[in-house]
Design a protein around this motif. Sequence first.
Motif, PDB file in Angstrom:
ATOM      1  N   ALA A 199      30.348  33.827  37.337  1.00 46.87           N
ATOM      2  CA  ALA A 199      29.200  34.356  38.073  1.00 46.87           C
ATOM      3  C   ALA A 199      29.414  34.249  39.579  1.00 46.87           C
ATOM      4  CB  ALA A 199      27.930  33.621  37.660  1.00 46.87           C
ATOM      5  N   ASP A 200      29.969  33.138  40.020  1.00 43.16           N
ATOM      6  CA  ASP A 200      30.273  32.980  41.456  1.00 43.16           C
ATOM      7  C   ASP A 200      31.292  34.026  41.905  1.00 43.16           C
ATOM      8  OD1 ASP A 200      28.544  30.840  41.543  1.00 43.16           O
ATOM      9  OD2 ASP A 200      30.115  29.318  41.421  1.00 43.16           O
ATOM     10  N   MET A 201      32.304  34.266  41.077  1.00 43.60           N
ATOM     11  CA  MET A 201      33.283  35.296  41.396  1.00 43.60           C
ATOM     12  C   MET A 201      32.631  36.671  41.443  1.00 43.60           C
ATOM     13  SD  MET A 201      36.553  34.140  39.066  1.00 43.60           S
ATOM     14  CE  MET A 201      37.288  35.776  39.209  1.00 43.60           C
ATOM     15  N   GLY A 202      31.733  36.930  40.488  1.00 44.93           N
ATOM     16  CA  GLY A 202      31.063  38.223  40.445  1.00 44.93           C
ATOM     17  C   GLY A 202      30.229  38.481  41.687  1.00 44.93           C
ATOM     18  N   ARG A 203      29.508  37.482  42.117  1.00 41.91           N
ATOM     19  CA  ARG A 203      28.699  37.632  43.335  1.00 41.91           C
ATOM     20  C   ARG A 203      29.586  37.903  44.546  1.00 41.91           C
ATOM     21  NH1 ARG A 203      23.804  33.091  43.046  1.00 41.91           N
ATOM     22  NH2 ARG A 203      22.412  34.373  41.741  1.00 41.91           N
ATOM     23  N   ALA A 204      30.702  37.179  44.628  1.00 43.06           N
ATOM     24  CA  ALA A 204      31.625  37.392  45.746  1.00 43.06           C
ATOM     25  C   ALA A 204      32.255  38.782  45.664  1.00 43.06           C
ATOM     26  CB  ALA A 204      32.705  36.319  45.748  1.00 43.06           C
ATOM     27  N   GLY A 205      32.592  39.211  44.449  1.00 48.61           N
ATOM     28  CA  GLY A 205      33.176  40.536  44.287  1.00 48.61           C
ATOM     29  C   GLY A 205      32.218  41.636  44.694  1.00 48.61           C
ATOM     30  N   ALA A 206      30.939  41.476  44.341  1.00 55.33           N
ATOM     31  CA  ALA A 206      29.935  42.473  44.711  1.00 55.33           C
ATOM     32  C   ALA A 206      29.757  42.556  46.220  1.00 55.33           C
ATOM     33  CB  ALA A 206      28.608  42.149  44.041  1.00 55.33           C
ATOM     34  N   TYR A 244      29.437  47.424  41.497  1.00 53.99           N
ATOM     35  CA  TYR A 244      28.446  47.462  40.420  1.00 53.99           C
ATOM     36  C   TYR A 244      28.865  46.570  39.258  1.00 53.99           C
ATOM     37  CZ  TYR A 244      25.738  49.179  36.469  1.00 53.99           C
ATOM     38  OH  TYR A 244      24.932  49.249  35.357  1.00 53.99           O
ATOM     39  N   LEU A 245      30.138  46.689  38.841  1.00 57.43           N
ATOM     40  CA  LEU A 245      30.615  45.881  37.721  1.00 57.43           C
ATOM     41  C   LEU A 245      30.530  44.396  38.040  1.00 57.43           C
ATOM     42  CD1 LEU A 245      32.016  45.746  34.925  1.00 57.43           C
ATOM     43  CD2 LEU A 245      34.195  45.728  36.149  1.00 57.43           C
ATOM     44  N   ALA A 246      30.948  44.003  39.239  1.00 59.10           N
ATOM     45  CA  ALA A 246      30.922  42.588  39.618  1.00 59.10           C
ATOM     46  C   ALA A 246      29.490  42.044  39.599  1.00 59.10           C
ATOM     47  CB  ALA A 246      31.540  42.413  40.999  1.00 59.10           C
ATOM     48  N   ASP A 247      28.564  42.812  40.116  1.00 60.18           N
ATOM     49  CA  ASP A 247      27.165  42.377  40.117  1.00 60.18           C
ATOM     50  C   ASP A 247      26.634  42.262  38.690  1.00 60.18           C
ATOM     51  OD1 ASP A 247      24.491  41.979  41.533  1.00 60.18           O
ATOM     52  OD2 ASP A 247      24.054  43.738  40.292  1.00 60.18           O
ATOM     53  N   LEU A 248      26.967  43.227  37.846  1.00 57.95           N
ATOM     54  CA  LEU A 248      26.523  43.200  36.447  1.00 57.95           C
ATOM     55  C   LEU A 248      27.099  41.995  35.722  1.00 57.95           C
ATOM     56  CD1 LEU A 248      25.076  44.655  34.097  1.00 57.95           C
ATOM     57  CD2 LEU A 248      27.221  45.868  33.673  1.00 57.95           C
TER      58      LEU A 248
END
Length: 233
Positions: free
Chosen positions: A183-190, A200-204
């Motif tokens: 989740a931390d990676m996803g937020r950073a990716g977004a 969009y994918l990272a946030d999802l």
Amino acid sequence: MTTTKEPDEAKQDDGAGAERPASARWSRGPRLGWVRLLVLALALLCFGGALGFSVPSLFGNPGEDSADVGYLQDMITHHEQALVMAQYQLTYGERSEVKIFAREILERQSYEIGLMEAKLREWGYRREDRPPTAMAWMGMGMPVESMPGLASEDQMDALRQATGAEADRLFLELMATHHRGGADMGRAGAERATDDWVKYLADLQARNQIIEINEFIVTAEWIDLDVNIEPYE
């Protein structure tokens, strides 16, 4: 009947007193043009390497050092361990309520790996070409096995050897930690990616994993399974 050609059409003085056919003059021009184009293309590639961007970036795709490519490569690796953990739980776990999570992870994250691999191929990259250093796109380069949330070899061995309720408990705890790192990676990716699809994918992915962490806690309480999981806020 024979015809004669005008002198300037039939031959040309090369400046040294020798005459050569006019066809030679025309055949050299295009050939030199292609050579110049080839030299220019090679110069651009060398110049691009010196500036740090890859060949795909010349065509508008993210470079190999971009947050977009780095995020997809790292999240594929992250997902792959989650698939192994889910398979262990389905094999050695006990409660159907926990097995539901394992099946959902296998289905969803396998599908997402396919999507991310396809996007990398579209940009001209292969998953096999990922660098040995992970998280460089976040400014915190580290060995791949040290990525946030990944279980250690000892923890994976413990999960593989656990059975019954112990396998259920260990799976939920390790997967909650795994999701937290994802989740931390996803937020950073977004935040850092430039491609709208990756953002969009990272946030999802971040939102889905945060939701599932909190569902782990509720489910463990429901089936009276003692777990040590902190809510993700």
